[in-house]
Design an enzyme around this catalytic site. Sequence first.
Site, short mmCIF file in Angstrom:
data_model
loop_
_atom_site.label_atom_id
_atom_site.label_comp_id
_atom_site.label_asym_id
_atom_site.label_seq_id
_atom_site.Cartn_x
_atom_site.Cartn_y
_atom_site.Cartn_z
N LEU A 46 -11.21 -35.29 -12.37
CA LEU A 46 -10.44 -34.26 -13.07
C LEU A 46 -9.07 -34.18 -12.42
O LEU A 46 -8.93 -34.35 -11.20
CB LEU A 46 -11.14 -32.90 -12.95
CG LEU A 46 -12.31 -32.62 -13.90
CD1 LEU A 46 -13.02 -31.34 -13.46
CD2 LEU A 46 -11.82 -32.49 -15.33
N ASP A 47 -8.03 -33.91 -13.22
CA ASP A 47 -6.70 -33.73 -12.67
C ASP A 47 -6.71 -32.59 -11.65
O ASP A 47 -7.51 -31.64 -11.77
CB ASP A 47 -5.70 -33.39 -13.78
CG ASP A 47 -5.48 -34.55 -14.73
OD1 ASP A 47 -5.74 -35.70 -14.33
OD2 ASP A 47 -5.06 -34.30 -15.87
N PRO A 48 -5.82 -32.63 -10.64
CA PRO A 48 -5.74 -31.51 -9.69
C PRO A 48 -5.55 -30.16 -10.37
O PRO A 48 -6.11 -29.15 -9.94
CB PRO A 48 -4.53 -31.89 -8.83
CG PRO A 48 -4.51 -33.38 -8.86
CD PRO A 48 -4.94 -33.76 -10.25
N ALA A 50 -6.76 -29.24 -13.15
CA ALA A 50 -7.95 -28.88 -13.95
C ALA A 50 -9.00 -28.17 -13.12
O ALA A 50 -9.10 -28.32 -11.90
CB ALA A 50 -8.54 -30.14 -14.58
N ARG A 184 -4.18 -34.72 -21.61
CA ARG A 184 -2.72 -34.72 -21.49
C ARG A 184 -2.07 -35.60 -22.56
O ARG A 184 -1.04 -35.25 -23.12
CB ARG A 184 -2.31 -35.21 -20.10
CG ARG A 184 -2.52 -34.18 -19.02
CD ARG A 184 -2.15 -34.71 -17.65
NE ARG A 184 -3.06 -35.77 -17.22
CZ ARG A 184 -2.69 -36.86 -16.58
NH1 ARG A 184 -1.41 -37.09 -16.34
NH2 ARG A 184 -3.58 -37.75 -16.20
#
Length: 308
Positions: A46-48, A50, A184
């Site tokens: 997961l993106d930071p 998120a 994104r």
Amino acid sequence: MGRKRKGRDISGILLLDKPPGRTSNSAMVVCRAIYNAAKAGHTGALDPLATGVLPVCFGEATKFSQYLLDADKAYRSTFVFGQQTNTADADGEVIAEADASDLTEALLNERIADFRGDIEQVPPMYSALKKDGRPLYELARKGIEIERQARPVTIYEYELEHFEPGVQAKAVVRVRCSKGTYIRSLAEDLGQQLGVGAHVATLRRIAAGPFTEQGVVSLDVLQQLRDAEDFAGLDTLLIPVEQALGHLPAIHLGDSAAHFLRQGQAVFHPGAGQSGTTTLFDHQGRFMGIGEILDDFRVKPRRLIANM
């Protein structure tokens, strides 16, 4: 002889509520330290920015993490229109702005419909995909952009839950999609189609495979249990790995068949009528691992747990 790993020999899946500001890997490392686990791994980055459902596998469960990596995911995200960033999310630098005040809920719903179903998506430069062994985000941070091939993904659901008009309009969307989908990119592509640009302001994973956010546990709760040295309480939070594999057919083997299968041999099973992947259980109902059904009614082992 391999060196024995330090830590507790525990197995199972922890449903972590990943906090914002951390990478998935750093969150997994903290969980491993809290549990003092000998072996751990996460099941998809997961993106930071998120938050949300991040299954963390311990011990023997790590053998089956690929099935969660390959599983469908669901997200809730806030898109901001009228502002484009270099990372396509709120952590990046603003590189373009536009007036999004003409954007309406009806127009947004109309354009969102274009992205449902099977689509092609170009992965963002700020992603963990690798080029010659290097993550793309490392190249992006140096200002290097390389050509990326579009990849097929499936958007099963893409719904507008809330819309807030304005110069920088905001929309809360819910997306259920196949593995490898970048939310994104969905935001950026939608903003481009609308002619105003867009980026992700917030992102929460609300489901990963069979697991939903209703079952997640925060790092704070885990740390409180660890501070109290309540390892029994920590261990009760672990989910048996077979719960992640409930979408697969199951075969229950007799004592003799289970014995030979553990030796690596394919065994005959009259219920194995079609080829494919199956979960395996012994005559006592204990999970053994993953097998493959052959065309001749035999089952061969593919990935078995060791602690039986």
